[in-house]
Write an enzyme that holds these catalytic residues in place. Structure first.
Site, PDB file in Angstrom:
ATOM      1  N   ASP A 168       0.144  -7.628   1.289  1.00  0.00           N
ATOM      2  CA  ASP A 168       0.559  -6.239   1.508  1.00  0.00           C
ATOM      3  C   ASP A 168       2.073  -6.103   1.582  1.00  0.00           C
ATOM      4  O   ASP A 168       2.614  -5.447   2.474  1.00  0.00           O
ATOM      5  CB  ASP A 168      -0.091  -5.679   2.783  1.00  0.00           C
ATOM      6  CG  ASP A 168      -0.074  -4.153   2.811  1.00  0.00           C
ATOM      7  OD1 ASP A 168       0.311  -3.554   1.798  1.00  0.00           O
ATOM      8  OD2 ASP A 168      -0.442  -3.573   3.848  1.00  0.00           O
ATOM      9  N   HIS A 207       0.819  -1.210   0.000  1.00  0.00           N
ATOM     10  CA  HIS A 207       0.000   0.000   0.000  1.00  0.00           C
ATOM     11  C   HIS A 207       0.857   1.265   0.000  1.00  0.00           C
ATOM     12  O   HIS A 207       0.373   2.341  -0.325  1.00  0.00           O
ATOM     13  CB  HIS A 207      -0.953   0.001   1.196  1.00  0.00           C
ATOM     14  CG  HIS A 207      -0.293   0.110   2.524  1.00  0.00           C
ATOM     15  ND1 HIS A 207      -0.145  -0.943   3.390  1.00  0.00           N
ATOM     16  CD2 HIS A 207       0.265   1.161   3.156  1.00  0.00           C
ATOM     17  CE1 HIS A 207       0.463  -0.541   4.488  1.00  0.00           C
ATOM     18  NE2 HIS A 207       0.717   0.738   4.365  1.00  0.00           N
ATOM     19  N   SER A 254       4.628   2.098   8.246  1.00  0.00           N
ATOM     20  CA  SER A 254       4.309   1.054   7.269  1.00  0.00           C
ATOM     21  C   SER A 254       5.546   0.665   6.477  1.00  0.00           C
ATOM     22  O   SER A 254       6.242   1.518   5.935  1.00  0.00           O
ATOM     23  CB  SER A 254       3.233   1.532   6.301  1.00  0.00           C
ATOM     24  OG  SER A 254       1.982   1.514   6.917  1.00  0.00           O
TER      25      SER A 254
END
Length: 631
Positions: A215, A184, A293
């Site tokens: 992901d 993402h 992230s």
């Protein structure tokens, strides 16, 4: 009820959050329903885009406090000051940005070695000095900051892109000129740059592979200068409960590297907000914020035990972050090494029911406290020709399956049956032990990635579209549903999106998105977001099939049939003459997307498309009670 997936380079989670997209998540009836929302501004459209499934929402007056929980993937997103709408997505902490999952363990610099095309864990001496000073730990230098410029498609106006925006996240070196981060963080990325700790130079990175379900994204940097003195991280084994973890990355709050510590709280199959899948995940209590992230999580030995990627936010819970474990990471890397690209995690393609009730087991002639009942089989799954509704699966490749749908995991733990499937690769053959009408049998089937009737993400980065005399046709997708809003679609179409299964590979729900007004289409101007079922009496299989039918039509009229037998009829010659003028008036370069210029190939294999396969939740997030699950 929704799972909010926010992809984030600078990550922070709201239920589950990630860097480049913002997901929302909420549990209902002991089930999390989630969707991935990507907040991208466009001069033409300012609505958020949902890139993963979202279930029906109750009226606000009927929602409970529990339904306000969310799963977010967070990355720090930045918008141009010239944007007309600079509000962006606001996570629960009030900071503009995207969310990303962060790991709770501290990662040590582990090198990735190849052996027989597999990933080998090289467990060296711990790299943290005896004083425990992380400031001087060499493996921290392997963690880099990611800068990504995103240009997402405009699903309502599929011939153009939305306004670009930027985000920041984290990544880390794994050797051989490669980096790992979250998918993402680089979704719809038109430019990706990375910067090392203590350096002021940004280097251009290339995205080699993206795993939407897990992901994870694999990056490469060609510049030799970037890799000077670099020491890649080494992967450690799956941690145990209460093991200390350290999350490292570049979250919101500053520009330099950040370290947060915690412990492993739980290890189980969990929902991945970005990919709308269920894979093994590590829950930690370390702080994860937008920008984390893609950053590594370390154990006490300085080994990388996972990748931070999402957070769970709720008024009733605190400090719940998630890390992608090394078992999932190694599966992604092995898949890439085997095939030269990412092919995805496989699926058995069956809807299962738990067999906890003794009377139910006795009725099915199951002698012991084991097995799970097959309730429905997806037509696109290879198991469709092997299993039957009413079969009881009691073993998977020799591993016994319990009546709650769990299998043994490590020494004293049990885990969801889906974990065994996720350890396989696309094309693998598996042996199932089943009980059919009281008879024990052994059957074999192939595992393949699941085929979604309504995709969570657009392949190739741009949606397909076809314009016929101002009538704009496009496939239904989750990003389009989020951009248009559920209210504009109607309950019947939304129910198909949530509960209908693909009956053959390549099947799509084709909708009339809007009508570009012109004299030739008078009376149809107000039509929009309606499914087209037939063209000149022929059922439509997908958007490419519709384009083929229109191109090969020699009839006087073009007849489009919609729900409730509503017809839209155009004079073929008049439509052909008017089309160029309509495109010019609306500034549209082409009447169709480039993928529809290729010759049409029928992939339905002559399967019937009249069979109604509905009233079935398409994912575990849409199932209303804990007794059913997809595998």
């Amino acid at each position: 009820m929704s799972i909010l997936a926010v992809a984030a380079s600078t990550s922070c989670f709201s239920l589950f959050s990630f860097a480049d997209s913002s997901p929302s998540f909420s549990p209902s009836s002991s089930l999390f329903h989630f969707h991935t929302r990507q907040r991208i501004l466009s001069s033409a459209h300012k609505k958020p885009i949902i890139s993963t499934r979202k279930p029906f929402q109750k009226p606000s007056s009927q929602r409970t406090n529990k339904e306000e929980t969310q799963i977010e993937i967070v990355s720090q997103k930045r918008y141009s000051k010239s944007a007309k709408d600079d509000r962006g997505y606001l996570p629960p902490d009030g900071v503009k940005g995207e969310t990303t999952r962060s790991p709770s363990t501290v990662s040590k610099s582990l090198g990735v070695q190849k052996k027989d095309k597999g990933l080998v864990y090289d467990l060296k001496e711990q790299q943290i000095n005896e004083t425990g000073n992380l400031q001087d730990a060499s493996f921290l230098n392997a963690v880099v900051k990611v800068y990504c410029t995103h240009t997402a498609p405009d699903y309502s106006l599929p011939w153009q892109k939305q306004r670009q925006h930027t985000s920041t996240g984290s990544a880390f070196m794994i050797g051989e000129g490669k980096l790992l981060t979250n998918a993402h963080c680089v979704e719809h990325g038109t430019q990706v740059k990375v910067k090392r700790r203590g350096d002021d130079t940004k280097f251009v990175a290339k995205v080699l592979a993206k795993g939407v379900e897990c992901d994870i994204a694999l990056l490469s940097v060609e510049s030799e200068e970037f890799w000077k003195g670099a020491e890649p991280l080494r992967f450690g084994r799956l941690p145990c409960l209460q093991d200390a973890v350290t999350v490292v990355g570049y979250p919101l709050g500053g520009d330099t590297i950040s370290v947060s510590k915690g412990v492993v709280s739980r290890i189980e199959v969990t929902s991945y907000a970005h990919g709308a899948t269920d894979l093994l995940g590590i829950q930690i209590d370390a702080a994860i914020n937008p920008g984390n992230s893609g950053g590594p999580a370390f154990n006490d030995q300085g080994e990388c035990i996972g990748v931070a990627f999402q957070v769970f936010r709720s008024e009733e819970a605190e400090n719940i972050g998630y890390v992608i474990p090394t078992t999932v990471v190694s599966h992604f890397l092995d898949d890439y090494e085997r095939n030269g690209k990412y092919t995805g995690f496989p699926c058995l393609g069956v809807l299962l029911q738990k067999l906890e009730n003794p009377a139910l087991r006795k009725c099915l002639k199951v002698p012991s406290n084991e097995g799970i009942l097959v309730r429905k089989i997806e037509p696109t799954s290879p198991a469709y020709n092997v299993l039957k509704e009413g079969d009881v699966i009691v073993s998977f490749d020799g591993v016994h399956v319990g009546c709650e749908g769990t299998v043994p995991f490590r020494s004293t733990e049990r885990i969801a049956f889906r974990y065994l499937i996720s350890q396989k690769f696309a094309g693998d053959m598996v042996e199932l032990g089943i009980i059919r009408e009281g008879t024990h049998m052994q059957v074999k089937t192939v595992l393949n990635p699941r085929i979604h009737l309504v995709p969570y993400h657009s392949e190739g980065g741009q949606p397909s579209y076809l314009i016929v005399a101002g009538l704009v046709f496009t496939p239904l997708s989750e990003p389009l549903i989020e951009e248009e809003g559920e209210d504009s679609l109607g309950l019947k179409l939304l129910a198909k999106a949530r509960y209908s299964l693909a009956k053959f590979k390549g099947e799509e729900i084709v909708i009339l998105s809007q009508v570009l007004a012109n004299e030739v289409n008078i009376g149809y101007e107000d039509m929009g977001n309606q499914q087209v079922l037939k063209f000149n009496g022929t059922p439509i299989r997908n958007i490419h099939h519709l384009a083929y039918l229109v191109d090969s039509c020699q009839d006087k009229y073009l007849v489009f049939e919609f729900e409730e037998n509503f017809l839209a009829v155009l004079d073929r010659e008049a439509a052909t003459i008017a089309s160029p003028c309509i495109l010019k008036d609306n500034g549209i370069p082409l009447e169709r997307s480039t993928d529809l210029l290729e010759p049409y190939v029928d992939s339905s294999e002559n399967q019937s498309i009249n069979e109604d396969i509905g009233d079935t939740p398409v994912s575990n997030l849409e199932i209303g009670f804990d007794g059913l699950l997809w595998a």
